[in-house]
Structure formats: C-alpha cells, structure tokens
Design a protein around this motif. Sequence first.
Motif, PDB file in Angstrom:
ATOM      1  N   GLY A   1      -2.318  62.362  97.578  1.00 28.36           N
ATOM      2  CA  GLY A   1      -1.454  62.599  98.720  1.00 28.36           C
ATOM      3  C   GLY A   1      -2.248  63.092  99.911  1.00 28.36           C
ATOM      4  N   PRO A   2      -1.802  64.203 100.501  1.00 29.56           N
ATOM      5  CA  PRO A   2      -2.470  64.751 101.686  1.00 29.56           C
ATOM      6  C   PRO A   2      -3.898  65.215 101.390  1.00 29.56           C
ATOM      7  CG  PRO A   2      -0.405  65.910 101.221  1.00 29.56           C
ATOM      8  CD  PRO A   2      -0.640  64.975 100.105  1.00 29.56           C
ATOM      9  N   LYS A   3      -4.674  65.277 102.449  1.00 28.96           N
ATOM     10  CA  LYS A   3      -6.057  65.746 102.330  1.00 28.96           C
ATOM     11  C   LYS A   3      -6.138  67.193 102.814  1.00 28.96           C
ATOM     12  CE  LYS A   3      -8.120  61.202 103.063  1.00 28.96           C
ATOM     13  NZ  LYS A   3      -6.974  60.342 103.176  1.00 28.96           N
ATOM     14  N   VAL A   4      -7.053  67.944 102.208  1.00 32.72           N
ATOM     15  CA  VAL A   4      -7.262  69.344 102.559  1.00 32.72           C
ATOM     16  C   VAL A   4      -8.737  69.528 102.898  1.00 32.72           C
ATOM     17  CG1 VAL A   4      -7.257  71.695 101.649  1.00 32.72           C
ATOM     18  CG2 VAL A   4      -5.387  70.157 101.091  1.00 32.72           C
ATOM     19  N   THR A   5      -9.025  70.287 103.948  1.00 34.54           N
ATOM     20  CA  THR A   5     -10.402  70.574 104.350  1.00 34.54           C
ATOM     21  C   THR A   5     -10.914  71.788 103.586  1.00 34.54           C
ATOM     22  OG1 THR A   5      -9.935  69.746 106.555  1.00 34.54           O
ATOM     23  CG2 THR A   5     -11.901  71.092 106.303  1.00 34.54           C
ATOM     24  N   VAL A   6     -12.108  71.650 103.017  1.00 32.11           N
ATOM     25  CA  VAL A   6     -12.768  72.765 102.342  1.00 32.11           C
ATOM     26  C   VAL A   6     -14.036  73.074 103.118  1.00 32.11           C
ATOM     27  CG1 VAL A   6     -13.870  73.560 100.218  1.00 32.11           C
ATOM     28  CG2 VAL A   6     -11.868  72.073 100.091  1.00 32.11           C
ATOM     29  N   VAL A   7     -14.212  74.344 103.479  1.00 32.86           N
ATOM     30  CA  VAL A   7     -15.399  74.798 104.197  1.00 32.86           C
ATOM     31  C   VAL A   7     -16.163  75.718 103.257  1.00 32.86           C
ATOM     32  CG1 VAL A   7     -16.236  76.045 106.213  1.00 32.86           C
ATOM     33  CG2 VAL A   7     -14.158  74.667 106.384  1.00 32.86           C
ATOM     34  N   TYR A   8     -17.455  75.451 103.098  1.00 30.84           N
ATOM     35  CA  TYR A   8     -18.287  76.213 102.167  1.00 30.84           C
ATOM     36  C   TYR A   8     -19.589  76.570 102.847  1.00 30.84           C
ATOM     37  CZ  TYR A   8     -21.040  77.219  97.946  1.00 30.84           C
ATOM     38  OH  TYR A   8     -21.839  77.810  97.000  1.00 30.84           O
ATOM     39  N   ASP A   9     -20.016  77.816 102.693  1.00 26.41           N
ATOM     40  CA  ASP A   9     -21.273  78.273 103.271  1.00 26.41           C
ATOM     41  C   ASP A   9     -22.198  78.647 102.128  1.00 26.41           C
ATOM     42  OD1 ASP A   9     -23.209  78.997 105.025  1.00 26.41           O
ATOM     43  OD2 ASP A   9     -22.154  80.723 105.862  1.00 26.41           O
ATOM     44  N   GLY A  10     -23.065  77.726 101.752  1.00 22.99           N
ATOM     45  CA  GLY A  10     -23.980  77.970 100.650  1.00 22.99           C
ATOM     46  C   GLY A  10     -24.579  76.669 100.157  1.00 22.99           C
TER      47      GLY A  10
ATOM     48  N   ASP B   1     -23.689  71.392 108.763  1.00 23.50           N
ATOM     49  CA  ASP B   1     -24.174  72.032 109.980  1.00 23.50           C
ATOM     50  C   ASP B   1     -25.697  72.012 109.931  1.00 23.50           C
ATOM     51  OD1 ASP B   1     -24.758  73.591 112.153  1.00 23.50           O
ATOM     52  OD2 ASP B   1     -23.651  75.349 111.474  1.00 23.50           O
ATOM     53  N   PRO B   2     -26.370  71.432 110.945  1.00 19.17           N
ATOM     54  CA  PRO B   2     -27.835  71.327 110.895  1.00 19.17           C
ATOM     55  C   PRO B   2     -28.555  72.674 110.992  1.00 19.17           C
ATOM     56  CG  PRO B   2     -27.005  70.522 112.998  1.00 19.17           C
ATOM     57  CD  PRO B   2     -25.805  70.820 112.145  1.00 19.17           C
ATOM     58  N   ASN B   3     -27.874  73.720 111.475  1.00 21.74           N
ATOM     59  CA  ASN B   3     -28.526  75.012 111.677  1.00 21.74           C
ATOM     60  C   ASN B   3     -28.255  76.023 110.570  1.00 21.74           C
ATOM     61  OD1 ASN B   3     -29.502  74.057 114.135  1.00 21.74           O
ATOM     62  ND2 ASN B   3     -27.608  74.627 115.156  1.00 21.74           N
ATOM     63  N   SER B   4     -27.384  75.666 109.612  1.00 23.91           N
ATOM     64  CA  SER B   4     -27.069  76.607 108.540  1.00 23.91           C
ATOM     65  C   SER B   4     -26.719  75.832 107.263  1.00 23.91           C
ATOM     66  CB  SER B   4     -25.886  77.508 108.947  1.00 23.91           C
ATOM     67  OG  SER B   4     -24.702  76.748 109.022  1.00 23.91           O
ATOM     68  N   LEU B   5     -26.284  76.545 106.250  1.00 21.47           N
ATOM     69  CA  LEU B   5     -25.894  75.926 104.992  1.00 21.47           C
ATOM     70  C   LEU B   5     -24.394  75.588 104.961  1.00 21.47           C
ATOM     71  CD1 LEU B   5     -27.854  78.181 102.465  1.00 21.47           C
ATOM     72  CD2 LEU B   5     -28.419  75.870 103.235  1.00 21.47           C
ATOM     73  N   ARG B   6     -23.727  75.712 106.098  1.00 28.51           N
ATOM     74  CA  ARG B   6     -22.279  75.476 106.168  1.00 28.51           C
ATOM     75  C   ARG B   6     -21.969  73.987 106.004  1.00 28.51           C
ATOM     76  NH1 ARG B   6     -18.558  79.023 107.345  1.00 28.51           N
ATOM     77  NH2 ARG B   6     -16.570  78.436 108.246  1.00 28.51           N
ATOM     78  N   VAL B   7     -21.050  73.691 105.088  1.00 27.50           N
ATOM     79  CA  VAL B   7     -20.640  72.319 104.788  1.00 27.50           C
ATOM     80  C   VAL B   7     -19.119  72.270 104.806  1.00 27.50           C
ATOM     81  CG1 VAL B   7     -20.686  70.495 103.043  1.00 27.50           C
ATOM     82  CG2 VAL B   7     -22.638  71.993 103.294  1.00 27.50           C
ATOM     83  N   SER B   8     -18.568  71.196 105.355  1.00 30.82           N
ATOM     84  CA  SER B   8     -17.131  70.980 105.255  1.00 30.82           C
ATOM     85  C   SER B   8     -16.899  69.574 104.730  1.00 30.82           C
ATOM     86  CB  SER B   8     -16.447  71.175 106.610  1.00 30.82           C
ATOM     87  OG  SER B   8     -16.800  70.150 107.490  1.00 30.82           O
ATOM     88  N   PHE B   9     -15.828  69.414 103.957  1.00 31.96           N
ATOM     89  CA  PHE B   9     -15.484  68.109 103.399  1.00 31.96           C
ATOM     90  C   PHE B   9     -13.995  68.072 103.120  1.00 31.96           C
ATOM     91  CE2 PHE B   9     -17.032  70.898 100.067  1.00 31.96           C
ATOM     92  CZ  PHE B   9     -16.048  70.838  99.094  1.00 31.96           C
ATOM     93  N   LEU B  10     -13.479  66.865 102.984  1.00 31.19           N
ATOM     94  CA  LEU B  10     -12.067  66.672 102.674  1.00 31.19           C
ATOM     95  C   LEU B  10     -11.901  66.498 101.174  1.00 31.19           C
ATOM     96  CD1 LEU B  10     -10.965  64.215 105.507  1.00 31.19           C
ATOM     97  CD2 LEU B  10     -10.521  66.661 105.347  1.00 31.19           C
ATOM     98  N   LEU B  11     -10.796  67.003 100.673  1.00 27.26           N
ATOM     99  CA  LEU B  11     -10.467  66.923  99.264  1.00 27.26           C
ATOM    100  C   LEU B  11      -9.086  66.300  99.141  1.00 27.26           C
ATOM    101  CD1 LEU B  11     -12.002  68.006  96.781  1.00 27.26           C
ATOM    102  CD2 LEU B  11     -10.568  70.023  96.893  1.00 27.26           C
ATOM    103  N   GLU B  12      -8.918  65.367  98.199  1.00 25.48           N
ATOM    104  CA  GLU B  12      -7.608  64.729  98.023  1.00 25.48           C
ATOM    105  C   GLU B  12      -7.332  64.503  96.546  1.00 25.48           C
ATOM    106  OE1 GLU B  12      -7.300  60.784  99.619  1.00 25.48           O
ATOM    107  OE2 GLU B  12      -9.043  60.070  98.521  1.00 25.48           O
TER     108      GLU B  12
END
Length: 161
Positions: free
Chosen positions: A87-96, A73-84
Amino acid sequence: MNPRRKKRLGIVVAVLLGISLTVGLMLYALSQNMDLFYTPTELVNGKPDGTKPEVGQRLRIGGMVVDGSVKRDPNSLRVSFLLEDRGPKVTVVYDGILPDLFREGQGIVAQGVLKNATTVEAFEVLAKHDEEYMPPEVAEAMQKNHQPMDYSQQQLQGSEQ
C-alpha cells in the motif's frame, strides 16, 4: 484491637503498599520500552482494531525497500529510503552505517520513533539474512494485506500463458 494486632496490621498494609507500588512501577517501565510492530500500510491507515501510532512513539516497522529510493547525504552517514508493503510508502531516515545486506528491493525491519504520519527516524535497521529469508512479522503482514486478483486479472494472466 490490642497494640500487637495494630502493629501486625500496619506491617501487612505497608508490605502490600510496597508490593503494589513496585508492580505499578514495573508495569510503567515495561510499557515505556514496548515497541509495537507496524507495516507501512498499518502506520498510515491504522491497525484493523483502529489503533494508530502517535507522533513521538517508539515502534518497529517492516517492509520492502523501494527500488531507487535510497538517498545518502554526501557529508554524513544520514540515509533516507522509502519502505512499502502493498500500500502506502513510508520514509525511513537513519543516521549510521547500514547493514552489509541492506539493498533496494529487499525486506528490512527498522526500529525508531515516529516523526510524522509517514516518517520514521530509525536508530536501528536490520536486513534479511539470505534470498529466502523475510522477517516473520513482515511475511505475516504482507499475507494479511495481500489483495486477491479480480476475475479480469485472472483471465489476462491465463491468456498470457
């Protein structure tokens, strides 16, 4: 029963009740702070014994960061990424602030809360130490989920060599 024995019995019962209440409260507190480890496949499909985490449960998840999946996110420290894992992928959202060693295509372990079936809101992200290191839980889970090649894939690899 004489009064002296009644008094002793009362004291013994009170001590036993106090000890059992203390042990019960300790076990309750420990169960609230326990973070179970899951891989993305186990999070989506459940563990081999059939247990699946519930929404709102604290947990640890480990796997590989999918290439090209990191969105900041360009306005904060929020980051999201996929983890695998495999098998299936899971979204991880991290603020920091992510660790210096965090990058796409590497193994990480995130600790957080399950928001829905495939999304984890992390409050801590740990990255591997060097090129050879992989967290033991991730390495073990990836070995368990490793799919053996079928005969046609083995022949194809043999003909390429």
